[in-house]
Write an enzyme that holds these catalytic residues in place. Structure first.
Site, PDB file in Angstrom:
ATOM      1  N   ASP A 107      26.738   2.317  -4.076  1.00  7.38           N
ATOM      2  CA  ASP A 107      26.844   1.344  -2.995  1.00  7.38           C
ATOM      3  C   ASP A 107      25.489   0.684  -2.711  1.00  7.38           C
ATOM      4  OD1 ASP A 107      28.093  -0.039  -0.981  1.00  7.38           O
ATOM      5  OD2 ASP A 107      27.994   1.582   0.478  1.00  7.38           O
ATOM      6  N   MET A 130      39.110 -11.669  -4.387  1.00 11.69           N
ATOM      7  CA  MET A 130      39.522 -10.428  -5.064  1.00 11.69           C
ATOM      8  C   MET A 130      38.281  -9.561  -5.225  1.00 11.69           C
ATOM      9  SD  MET A 130      41.152  -9.963  -8.888  1.00 11.69           S
ATOM     10  CE  MET A 130      39.848 -10.854  -9.711  1.00 11.69           C
ATOM     11  N   ASN A 131      38.445  -8.213  -5.098  1.00 18.09           N
ATOM     12  CA  ASN A 131      37.360  -7.332  -5.563  1.00 18.09           C
ATOM     13  C   ASN A 131      37.919  -6.230  -6.449  1.00 18.09           C
ATOM     14  OD1 ASN A 131      37.786  -6.821  -2.516  1.00 18.09           O
ATOM     15  ND2 ASN A 131      36.648  -4.978  -2.989  1.00 18.09           N
ATOM     16  N   ASP A 132      37.728  -4.981  -6.149  1.00 20.79           N
ATOM     17  CA  ASP A 132      37.948  -3.892  -7.118  1.00 20.79           C
ATOM     18  C   ASP A 132      39.328  -3.923  -7.800  1.00 20.79           C
ATOM     19  OD1 ASP A 132      35.936  -3.306  -5.319  1.00 20.79           O
ATOM     20  OD2 ASP A 132      36.735  -1.375  -4.734  1.00 20.79           O
ATOM     21  N   ARG A 140      35.675   7.722   0.453  1.00 24.14           N
ATOM     22  CA  ARG A 140      36.708   6.795  -0.052  1.00 24.14           C
ATOM     23  C   ARG A 140      36.889   6.799  -1.572  1.00 24.14           C
ATOM     24  NH1 ARG A 140      32.592   3.656   2.371  1.00 24.14           N
ATOM     25  NH2 ARG A 140      31.353   2.426   0.906  1.00 24.14           N
ATOM     26  N   ASP A 141      37.964   6.107  -1.967  1.00 25.33           N
ATOM     27  CA  ASP A 141      38.284   5.728  -3.347  1.00 25.33           C
ATOM     28  C   ASP A 141      38.727   6.913  -4.211  1.00 25.33           C
ATOM     29  OD1 ASP A 141      37.394   3.296  -2.363  1.00 25.33           O
ATOM     30  OD2 ASP A 141      35.391   3.510  -3.234  1.00 25.33           O
ATOM     31  N   THR A 194      40.484   0.849  -1.938  1.00 24.84           N
ATOM     32  CA  THR A 194      40.651   1.170  -3.357  1.00 24.84           C
ATOM     33  C   THR A 194      41.330   2.517  -3.612  1.00 24.84           C
ATOM     34  OG1 THR A 194      39.041  -0.304  -4.245  1.00 24.84           O
ATOM     35  CG2 THR A 194      39.183   1.780  -5.359  1.00 24.84           C
TER      36      THR A 194
HETATM   37  N1  DQQ Z   1      35.679  -1.812  -2.145  1.00 26.26           N
HETATM   38  C1  DQQ Z   1      36.749  -1.215  -1.410  1.00 26.26           C
HETATM   39  C2  DQQ Z   1      36.304   0.175  -1.089  1.00 26.26           C
HETATM   40  C3  DQQ Z   1      35.329   0.430  -2.162  1.00 26.26           C
HETATM   41  C4  DQQ Z   1      34.615  -0.869  -2.285  1.00 26.26           C
HETATM   42  C5  DQQ Z   1      37.048  -2.054  -0.195  1.00 26.26           C
HETATM   43  C6  DQQ Z   1      33.873  -1.030  -3.578  1.00 26.26           C
HETATM   44  O1  DQQ Z   1      37.378   1.081  -1.103  1.00 26.26           O
HETATM   45  O2  DQQ Z   1      34.473   1.503  -1.846  1.00 26.26           O
HETATM   46  O3  DQQ Z   1      37.460  -3.349  -0.568  1.00 26.26           O
HETATM   47  O4  DQQ Z   1      33.713  -2.369  -3.933  1.00 26.26           O
END
Ligand code: DQQ
Length: 618
Positions: A315, A102-104, A227-228, A164
Site C-alpha cells: 500500500d 475500475m481498479n483491482d 482486507r482482501d 476486493t
Molecule cells: N482496492 C480495494 C481494496 C484493496 C485496494 C478497494 C487495492 O480492497 O486493498 O477498492 O487497490
C-alpha cells in the site's frame, strides 16, 4: 505493407485515423518477410543529439493530483486535450469497462465454458468511489462481454464498498467468493457470497450470505487495515485455509484463517508470513508453482517439485512484490528461498504502472493466469473529462523459471496471438552507437513486437575496463559504454515525444555484469501534469541467451516482457503528438562503446470485441 523510403520522409499528419480497423479477410493476414537488405534501405540514422537535448520537464508526483470534487473539470485539464486525443487513449485489445472507474481484478475463475472477470468498479464516475463488483465474461480471455453488476454496496456489512476478494471452486462444484466489505462504520470485514443459480454459466446473480460478516478484525489489528481475502486452499487435514492482509507495527503481514464450511472461520495461531517495514499488505496472493514442468497448479497442490509464491501489494509504495519459497502445510508457515529478497525487498511482479494483481488456476487449460490493474497517470480531471479510468493487463501465464531457479516468468496468454494481423520481419539491423533507426511498419499503435538484440563483437562485454555501477534504471539519455539500447515506442518523427524501452548493461566493481530492463516515460508526453518517471529493474540474461523483449503496444498502454517474462514493465502514457498515424517505432542504441544488431518480428494487432452481453437475445 509499404516499405518505401519516401514513406518515412513524408509529412506526418495528426489527423485522427480510424483506430479500430475492421477485421480483414483471413487472406490478408499472411506475414510479410522483409530481409535486412530491404530493411536497410528504409531506415535512417538519427543523431543521438536529438535524444540528448530533449530534456524532460519537471513532472509532478501522484500526490499533486487535484482534488476529485472540483466541478470545473474541463478548465483544469492537464493539457489542451481534444476528444480525438482522448479517444485515441482508449485501448483496443485490453479489457476496460465501457465507462467510469475500475481498479483491482476480483475473483477470476473459469466456469462452464466461460472465463469470468469481476473488478472493482464505480458505476457513477471516473474516479474511485461507491465500489461495486463489475462483471464480464469471455470465451478466450481476449474478447469480453459485459454483464450486469455482480454485487453492489447495499448491506451494512459492505455499505462503504464491495471491496476486493477471490473465488474458490469447491470439489463438489459449488463456488464461493470471499470479499472485503467496508461496513457502514468503516470497519473492514470479510464476507461470503455465492451464485444464486449454479446452472447459469454466466453466474449473473450473486447472493450475499445473510449472516455476514464471516470474519471481523481480530484484536490488535487496525479495523481499517484488514482486507482482501485470497482464494482458499485445502490443508492436509481436509479443511480450508485463506489469507487476509494487514499490518502490525509497520510490518506487512498475512493472517491465516481456517474453515470447513466458509461460514465459520478460525484464526490460526501465528502468521503465514510477515516482513518488517513493508507496511500494509493489500491483495495478498499465494499459489503453488511447479519446479519441474510448465503446467499451472491448482491452488491446493503441495509436495515434491512444488514451490509457493507469496505476493503482496504494498500500500505504501503501490507496488506488487513477490518472493518464491517453501510452504509448510502443517505449521502453516512460508519461508522465502532467499531471505534477502523477501516479499517487498526483491522481485516485483511488474516494475511499471501496475498494482493489485491476482492469479487463478484455469482448470480448462491447466494454466495459472495472472491479472493486474493498470491505473492512470494523468489527472483526475482528465479522467473525468474522458469518462473512464483504468485498464486490466492482458492476462499472463505464470510459470517457475527453471533456468534461473529464482523467479517466475510471466507471458501473455497465447489467445492474444489470435489478434495478430500482418507481420513484418527485420533481420540483423545494425544500430550503431549513438543512433536511432526508424522501422517502417505503417501504423504503430496496436502492435505485438518480438525483438532480439546482440552486442556486436563477442568480446565487447569483457572489454569494458572501468566499472560502471548502474544500480537502477536511469533515463535513456544516461549513456555508458554498453547501453542503453532498445526500442523507442510511440515516438513522433522528430523524437520530441518518445517512450524508450531498453536494456542497460553495467559492470560493477567486482567485475560482474548486471543488466537492467527499463522504460523511460519522462518524455512520453508534452502534457506537463501527467505523472512520468523511469521504471524498471534487473533482469537475468544467461550466458547462452540473447537480449530479448516482447512488447504489446495498445494505444496508451505498453506491456514489455524481457527474457521471456523474467522482468516485466507496464507503461501508461499519453502522447500529445505521437498518436494515430504520427506514432512511429524506432530502434535506438545510446551506448557509447558498442554497436548492436537487432532482429524483429512485428505484428499489427486487431481490436478485440469488448461490448455488452446481448442478454435480451437469450
Ligand atoms: N482496492 C480495494 C481494496 C484493496 C485496494 C478497494 C487495492 O480492497 O486493498 O477498492 O487497490
Amino acid at each position: 505493407m509499404q516499405n518505401s523510403p519516401s514513406h518515412t520522409n513524408a509529412p506526418y499528419t495528426l489527423l485522427p485515423e480510424d483506430p479500430s480497423p475492421a477485421r480483414p479477410p483471413a487472406s490478408s493476414r499472411r506475414p510479410v518477410k522483409v530481409f535486412a537488405a530491404t530493411a536497410a534501405s528504409v531506415v535512417f540514422l538519427t543523431s543521438l543529439v536529438m535524444l540528448i537535448v530533449n530534456q524532460s520537464p519537471e513532472t509532478p508526483t501522484e500526490s499533486d493530483h487535484p482534488p476529485r470534487s472540483d466541478p470545473s473539470v474541463r478548465d483544469r485539464l492537464s493539457y489542451n486535450w481534444t476528444n480525438a486525443m482522448f479517444a485515441w487513449q482508449r485501448t483496443a485489445f485490453h479489457f476496460q469497462p465501457e465507462k467510469n472507474w475500475m481498479n483491482d481484478p476480483d475473483g477470476p475463475l473459469y466456469y462452464m465454458g466461460w472465463y469470468h472477470l469481476f473488478y472493482q468498479y464505480n458505476p457513477d464516475s471516473a474516479v474511485w468511489g461507491n465500489i461495486t463488483w463489475g462483471h464480464a465474461v469471455s470465451k478466450d480471455l481476449i474478447h469480453w462481454l459485459y454483464l450486469p453488476l455482480a454485487m453492489v454496496p447495499d448491506r451494512w456489512f459492505d455499505a462503504g464498498g464491495v471491496w476486493t476478494g477471490s473465488a474458490t471452486l469447491l470439489p463438489d462444484g459449488r463456488i464461493v467468493i470471499l470479499y472485503t466489505g467496508d461496513t457502514d462504520e468503516s470497519i473492514q470485514v470479510q464476507n461470503l457470497a455465492y451464485p444464486a443459480n449454479l446452472s447459469d454459466p454466466l453466474l449473473i446473480e450473486w447472493v450475499k450470505y445473510p449472516d455476514n460478516p464471516v470474519i471481523v478484525p481480530p484484536a490488535g489489528i487496525n479495523p481499517e487495515e484488514f482486507r482482501d481475502p485470497t482464494t482458499a486452499w485445502m490443508g492436509p487435514d481436509g479443511t480450508w485455509r485463506i489469507l487476509v492482509g494487514s499490518k502490525v507495527d509497520g510490518s506487512g503481514i498475512a493472517l491465516i484463517y481456517q474453515t470447513s464450511n466458509f461460514t465459520a472461520f478460525e484464526a490460526q495461531p501465528g502468521l503465514l508470513h510477515a516482513v518488517n517495514g513493508t507496511g500494509m499488505w493489500e491483495c495478498v496472493d499465494f499459489y503453488p508453482v511447479s519446479t519441474n514442468s510448465s503446467n499451472g497448479l491448482e491452488t491446493s497442490v503441495v509436495g515434491p517439485g512444488v514451490k509457493h509464491v507469496l505476493k503482496a501489494s504494498l500500500d505504501d509504495l503501490k507496488k506488487d512484490y513477490y518472493a518464491i519459497g517453501t510452504y509448510d502445510p502443517v505449521s502453516d508457515t512460508w519461508t522465502p528461498d532467499d531471505p534477502e529478497a523477501d516479499v517487498g525487498m526483491g522481485l516485483q511482479v511488474d516494475y511499471g504502472r501496475y498494482y493489485a494483481s491476482k492469479t487463478f488456476f484455469d482448470q480448462n487449460t491447466g494454466r495459472r493466469i495472472l491479472w493486474g490493474w493498470i491505473n492512470e497517470t494523468d489527472t483526475d480531471y482528465d479522467d473525468l473529462a474522458k469518462g473512464w479510468a483504468s485498464v486490466q493487463t492482458i492476462p499472463r501465464v505464470v510459470t517457475f523459471d527453471n533456468k534461473t531457479g529464482s523467479n517466475i516468468l510471466e507471458w501473455p496468454v497465447e489467445e492474444v496471438e489470435s489478434l495478430r494481423l500482418n507481420s513484418t520481419e527485420f533481420d540483423d539491423i545494425l544500430v550503431e552507437a549513438g543512433s536511432a533507426v526508424l522501422l517502417d511498419i505503417g501504423m504503430a499503435t496496436q502492435l505485438d513486437i518480438s525483438v532480439e538484440f546482440e552486442i556486436e563483437g563477442s568480446d565487447a562485454l569483457e572489454a569494458l575496463e572501468e566499472p560502471e555501477a548502474i544500480i537502477e534504471c536511469a533515463t535513456a539519455q544516461n549513456r555508458t559504454t554498453l547501453g542503453p539500447f532498445g526500442l523507442l515506442v510511440l515516438a513522433d518523427k522528430s523524437l520530441s515525444e518518445l517512450t524508450p524501452i531498453y536494456f542497460h548493461i553495467a559492470k560493477s566493481t567486482n567485475g560482474s555484469l548486471t543488466t537492467l530492463f527499463c522504460a523511460d516515460e519522462t518524455r512520453s508526453s508534452k502534457a506537463l501534469e501527467v505523472f512520468k518517471k523511469v521504471y524498471g529493474g534487473p533482469v537475468a540474461v544467461l550466458d547462452d541467451e540473447k537480449f530479448t523483449m516482447r512488447l504489446l503496444v495498445d494505444h496508451s498502454i505498453i506491456e514489455s516482457f524481457a527474457q521471456g517474462g523474467r522482468t516485466v514493465i507496464t507503461s501508461r502514457i499519453y502522447p500529445t503528438e505521437a498518436i494515430y498515424g504520427a506514432a512511429k517505432l524506432f530502434l535506438f542504441n545510446n551506448a557509447t562503446g558498442v554497436n548492436v544488431t537487432a532482429s524483429l518480428e512485428i505484428w499489427q494487432m486487431n481490436s478485440a470485441f469488448i461490448r455488452p452481453f446481448p442478454l435480451e437475445e437469450m
